[in-house]
Scaffold this motif. Sequence first.
Motif, short mmCIF file in Angstrom:
data_model
loop_
_atom_site.label_atom_id
_atom_site.label_comp_id
_atom_site.label_asym_id
_atom_site.label_seq_id
_atom_site.Cartn_x
_atom_site.Cartn_y
_atom_site.Cartn_z
N ALA B 2 0.86 -1.19 0.00
CA ALA B 2 0.00 0.00 0.00
C ALA B 2 0.89 1.24 0.00
O ALA B 2 1.96 1.26 0.62
N ILE B 92 -12.89 -2.09 11.54
CA ILE B 92 -11.51 -2.57 11.41
C ILE B 92 -11.38 -3.58 10.26
O ILE B 92 -10.37 -3.62 9.57
N THR B 95 -11.30 -1.61 7.10
CA THR B 95 -9.99 -0.97 7.03
C THR B 95 -8.91 -1.95 6.59
O THR B 95 -8.11 -1.67 5.70
N LEU B 96 -8.89 -3.12 7.22
CA LEU B 96 -7.83 -4.09 6.91
C LEU B 96 -8.03 -4.72 5.54
O LEU B 96 -7.06 -5.16 4.92
N ALA B 97 -9.28 -4.76 5.07
CA ALA B 97 -9.49 -5.24 3.70
C ALA B 97 -8.94 -4.23 2.70
O ALA B 97 -8.45 -4.59 1.64
N ALA B 98 -9.00 -2.95 3.06
CA ALA B 98 -8.49 -1.91 2.17
C ALA B 98 -6.97 -1.79 2.27
O ALA B 98 -6.29 -1.56 1.28
N VAL B 99 -6.46 -1.93 3.48
CA VAL B 99 -5.01 -1.85 3.71
C VAL B 99 -4.57 -3.09 4.49
O VAL B 99 -4.50 -3.07 5.71
N PRO B 100 -4.30 -4.19 3.79
CA PRO B 100 -3.98 -5.42 4.52
C PRO B 100 -2.59 -5.40 5.18
O PRO B 100 -2.31 -6.27 6.00
N GLN B 101 -1.76 -4.42 4.82
CA GLN B 101 -0.44 -4.34 5.46
C GLN B 101 -0.62 -3.66 6.82
O GLN B 101 -0.64 -2.44 6.92
N ARG B 102 -0.76 -4.47 7.85
CA ARG B 102 -1.21 -3.95 9.14
C ARG B 102 -0.20 -3.03 9.81
O ARG B 102 -0.58 -2.07 10.47
N LYS B 251 -1.07 -7.34 14.13
CA LYS B 251 -0.55 -8.24 13.10
C LYS B 251 -0.88 -9.70 13.39
O LYS B 251 -1.11 -10.48 12.48
N ALA B 255 -8.91 -10.42 12.69
CA ALA B 255 -9.66 -9.17 12.81
C ALA B 255 -11.15 -9.45 12.91
O ALA B 255 -11.66 -10.38 12.34
#
Lengths: 355, 255
Positions: B2, B92, B95-102, B251, B255
Amino acid sequence: MIELHELTKRYGDTLAVDRLSFQVPQGVVTGFLGPNGAGKSTTMRMILDLDRPTSGSVTIDGKRYGRLSEPLKYIGALLEAKAVHPGRTAYDHLLWLAQSNRIPRSRVDELLDLVGLTSVARKRSRGFSLGMGQRLGIASALLGDPEIVMFDEPVNGLDPEGILWIRNLMKRLAAEGRTVFVSSHLMSEMALTADHLVVIGRGRLLADLSMPEFIRQNSRTAVRLRTPQPERLLDALDSAGIRVEGGPEGSYEVVDGDLAKLGELAAANGVVLHELSPQQASLEEAFMQMTADSVQYHAGGGTPLPPGAAPGNPPGTAPGAPGAWGAGWQAGKAGPGGPPRTGTGAPNAKPEEEN
Amino acid sequence: MASFPAVLQSEWTKVRSVRSTIWTLALTFVVTVGLGALLSLLTNNNFEEFTRGDNGPFDATGTAFSGIMLGELAIIVFGVLAVGNEYSTGMIRVTLAAVPQRGTLLTGKAVVLGALAFLVALVTAFVTFFLGQALLGSHSTGLGEPHVLRAVFGAAFYLTMLCLFSAGVTAMLHNQTLALGVLVPFFFLLSPILSAVPKVKTLAHYFPDYAGSRMLLVYEQSGQPYGPWAGFLICLAWTLAALVGGALVLKSRDA
């Protein structure tokens, strides 16, 4: 394309997803079917890398989800309708999502228009109805113009108008060449929208086949005959070369038989008939039968798995093999008034699953 | 991976689009400035009475910053809500589906929160200082006096670090209500009380708020275990530890 390979998720002692392997074919609507608690949501969360598999893997276009940069451009998902901050406007919700994947701001307005939320775009989502929340969720899923869309139980709790809207939307998305992967616990819903079916029960793959194939295998018709003169009937059928099977309560059944011909045959041979009736198992019944079996076999512990439920079937081979299918259909079939219910009415094991 | 600027932009949109941001940050400013001004005014009007029995020199900077111990609670709540609302709403997963790099995600969040908190804290610190000095009249001090500028900047860093510490703890607890229930009583009651109890206070002197607030001291006080810069580093260490802990939990967890 979404590919699952031996995907497994264990929560403590519970096996939520059990060595699940299948592929979601491109450009069609694939229904992901299973009773509540079958592991559908868990599987979808693992596809998105939200939950980490205990073992096995899942890839999107050959890559793990976490390796995708700007994943919303590959795959858009709707998992829960109201996963939105109630104090944020619909516009701002879509805006931050768009910005995170470098999607132009103009898409936000386009999507609001598509799902019909333009008039409430600047309102805080607190006051949204379930249907509006669902539309906002769908707008989020389509924001990146993804090749793959994934919806988890999208029609749950919607009014008839909302259900119709979602059905048409899914068909339209597939018509545009997109891959649509949609979960449901209702066979009737899938029968209307899906081109392909993946059925799971208790986390295991039960069937992976096209919708026409599913219908062909499960809408088997039969003619039921009942007579006080079974010997004469069987002789008559035998000499006519018609194969007959034993039905419930001393009746006989001819699979794919012709009602009129069988009646005429009986008359010609002077056989008294007490019943001559067409039999058909509905898709819903077939689905119930299938998943009820999986629960039974699972609960049985030592009972060997039927060939169809054996894990690791290569996708496309329709693990719910015709033999096993016919047998299940046959065994569970009851009179016209009583649909087959050999398992528990609502097989469910993991209450923490569907939330 | 990302794009980090994209994550920053997205996190900024999240922060600015909810009302709690405005409320908590405005409260930080109002409480810190207001209480400081009140105490400065009272001190100026009753100077003899207030300073009777004090041996050391009068700390005009410290008087102006009397309100910070309450003002900090608002910025702590800001830090908790900015992370915690992702969990309380279920957002959350979006969010994590959009930006999986936690790791990237939490870093972006921390940078945006930290920058906004620092900006507000810096304005708060300078307004608090100048208003306090104006109200202290003849007892006031100036920015040019030794250590005063360090103390004013120290106040801004102190508030920022507490905000980020709270954000990190919230990510570790992944629960907004729990984080508020732990952090607010800790900073409001537990830490101040423990740092006054004999024996226990040796330990409490290493808590993030006590350590961070050493930055605000202009004059050396007796009984201080360490100086202002050591205090800054201790508070910074707490902050980084909380953020790293939050990142590790984020990480490793489903989620």
